[in-house]
Scaffold this active site. Structure first.
Site, PDB file in Angstrom:
ATOM      1  N   TYR B  99     -16.325 -13.605  -4.518  1.00 13.88           N
ATOM      2  CA  TYR B  99     -17.706 -13.933  -4.161  1.00 13.88           C
ATOM      3  C   TYR B  99     -18.475 -14.492  -5.355  1.00 13.88           C
ATOM      4  CZ  TYR B  99     -17.203 -11.806   0.420  1.00 13.88           C
ATOM      5  OH  TYR B  99     -16.824 -11.524   1.697  1.00 13.88           O
ATOM      6  N   GLU B 197       4.453  11.901   0.363  1.00 11.04           N
ATOM      7  CA  GLU B 197       3.910  10.775   1.136  1.00 11.04           C
ATOM      8  C   GLU B 197       2.642  11.109   1.916  1.00 11.04           C
ATOM      9  OE1 GLU B 197       6.669   8.917   3.886  1.00 11.04           O
ATOM     10  OE2 GLU B 197       5.082   7.738   4.830  1.00 11.04           O
ATOM     11  N   ASP B 249       8.756  10.774   4.554  1.00 13.63           N
ATOM     12  CA  ASP B 249       9.379  10.799   5.872  1.00 13.63           C
ATOM     13  C   ASP B 249      10.774  10.192   5.775  1.00 13.63           C
ATOM     14  OD1 ASP B 249       7.078  11.823   7.068  1.00 13.63           O
ATOM     15  OD2 ASP B 249       6.332   9.870   7.698  1.00 13.63           O
TER      16      ASP B 249
END
Lengths: 364, 364
Positions: B99, B197, B249
């Site tokens: 920006y 995780e 996982d």
């Protein structure tokens, strides 16, 4: 604070629910449970608490089908698990509950999907009028952070911690615990609470010392805020009598973030009185700022337009302010991010935008 | 620690880059910049540092087209901005840079999209061999949290903070700052670092007092870990000589999380020596655990199978261990979440699974 009394109350309410099934059986009735219908058409404005809550329409879970009976069986097993959890002063996540059900002796009681166990816990929350936090069910993801002149005491499993949210924390701030009702506010020098959507803007405010200069507590919302973040915001407002303002991007998804802080969400209208801060005000980016501050913009996507139109219909946004702003935005066909203020320099947000907006709102 | 010297070095490297363009002009050459090609086929294993880095293939950004010239113009403006930022000891986000370019006097230098400015900063990182953090560019989202027997000193803009990551923090833990090189490790009682995780599992370990009982530092990865999280993990390993294990996982996406901690990512192989911990080991959920511990599973989706097959081809996963596990998983056609261990009870993970796995790995 979550106290022994809270735990006992939660246990009692849960046992009452199970007892109701028992009494229905005993009276020769088919056991059932009535739950408010959770749709946009069944939320109504509660004049007393100033938040949107469920209306009178209810749905009934009844054991008059195998499917319905299985639901009530699962509810009974879950109640037993929760009561034990409270007794042992433990906690667990919704996901753990789902997996844990595999160890239950009755296979019919085991959950087939996580949606099913999530839904059941929400049902129990609504019917028992006890929040999930008071069942000691933890969310998967934690709340965000605080930075500002606030001294608090957190009751942890390892004893009490007294923490000043500027002097005792790093630049990352104080991490809100999963259940912020374990916090007591000790002392503060806060003039207002500023909830901020993005991490980039939160860091800008902290780097520029905005919390220090204006005695404000910066609450990072981290997108759609977690329950813990909304709960502590409400407590800061109610208990410390502090004004709350919400600073987000200027697009329909961000207005929903504001809406969930201020009005509660449709999905959890039963929690509005616990989580919503109806007095919270929107500090921007508002569509008229796009014009007034000549901000860099992106064009509205079709999904943005649909979301804005759906907000025009949303009972929570039925105020002149929102109707005007949303209609203006549909005219402009543009949206702007909060970091777009950097187009006017890195200090513009803290030296010009926020002071101007907060003054005109009467917060400064 | 990020020191005045680091800032000066970063400034120097940036100015050198701009000076190179200048010298090329002066010598009558078309200005250009050579950058390593960033694809899977151009990453090679570096025997010295034990991580994957870019190979010898390079791409050239040259000013022999209007488009190319514009890129180098943008690079020059960005270098000027970064040098000033370092001089003033400020920082900014990638989004703010995008920006902010709107305020630059030369319209040709302004970025047309955030992808463009992100890409340029990565290019500058690679060519200057200075990390984004040393340019004082902050990420949009912050790192995660630490909990364990570690005492550290963080250099903040408001002075030094000494924090013990068990005694001085709430249950949420210590929030890692955007640039963890502002941290000095003061004292610790850590035997190993355990990167986790999911938030649900992180909270389980903390609730069960695993960090306390086993003297481990629990690092929450929060899904794909932020750079700050990977950086502090590497520093804990290198500076305190601590074993690092990663607990996720049991699915291909989680193996990538492990991979990004241990081997670095293809997109940021230039940072591997700064961010990757090649000695980090995988503690699970491994496909053989699905069988051994009889865990509740979900079937592999097509996208899972594709991801596993792509991992079999990925140079970072060319080890017997991973080939075996991935092939086993393709046979089983199943995946399991770490919270699935709750099917054996809420304490199974801390009383059985982790102690067994860590012992067999020689960590305990």
């Amino acid at each position: 604070m979550s106290t022994k009394q809270d735990d006992e109350l939660a246990q009692e309410r849960l046992v009452d629910l199970a007892a109701e099934f028992y009494d229905q059986f005993a009276a020769g009735e088919v056991p059932h449970m009535d739950i408010p219908t959770r749709t946009k058409s069944n939320i109504v404005f509660d004049e007393d608490s100033n938040v949107w809550v469920y209306g009178d329409r209810t749905s009934t879970r009844t054991a008059n089908s195998v499917r319905g009976a299985r639901k009530l069986l699962k509810a009974s097993y879950t109640i037993e698990f929760l009561v034990n959890q409270l007794e042992e002063d433990r906690s667990s996540t919704l996901r753990e509950l789902y997996y844990l059900s595999e160890s239950w002796d009755n296979e019919e009681a085991q959950f087939k999907s996580q949606d099913e166990s999530n839904q059941l816990v929400e049902d129990l929350e609504i019917v028992s009028e006890v929040t999930r936090e008071d069942f000691h069910m933890r969310p998967e993801e934690s709340g965000a952070t605080l930075m500002g002149p606030l001294e608090l005491r957190e009751q942890t499993r390892r004893g009490e911690r007294e923490i000043h949210c500027q002097k005792d924390v790093g630049e990352g701030g104080y991490q809100i615990p999963n259940n912020p009702d374990t916090i007591d506010f000790l002392d503060h020098d806060i003039d207002f609470v500023l909830c901020v959507e993005t991490g980039g803007m939160r860091d800008r405010l902290v780097e520029n010392g905005f919390d220090d200069e204006y005695n404000c507590l910066v609450v990072h919302l981290k997108g759609q805020p977690a329950r813990a973040t909304r709960r502590i915001t409400k407590r800061l407002h109610d208990e410390l009598d502090l004004p709350v303002v919400v600073f987000t991007d200027g697009d329909p998804w961000s207005y929903r973030i504001y809406g969930s802080v201020a009005y509660g969400s449709i999905k959890s209208a039963h929690l509005s009185e616990y989580l919503a801060t109806p007095e919270a005000r929107f500090v921007g980016i508002q569509p008229e700022d796009i014009v007034e501050y000549d901000l860099p913009t992106d064009p509205l996507a079709d999904s943005d337009i649909n979301a804005l139109e759906s907000e025009l219909e949303d009972p929570r946004f039925q105020r002149d302010y929102w109707t005007e702003q949303i209609e203006l935005q549909l005219d402009l066909e543009k949206k702007a991010e909060q970091q777009a203020l950097a187009a006017r320099g890195l200090d513009f947000v803290t030296e010009t935008y926020l002071p101007e907006r907060l003054s005109s709102m009467g917060v400064l």
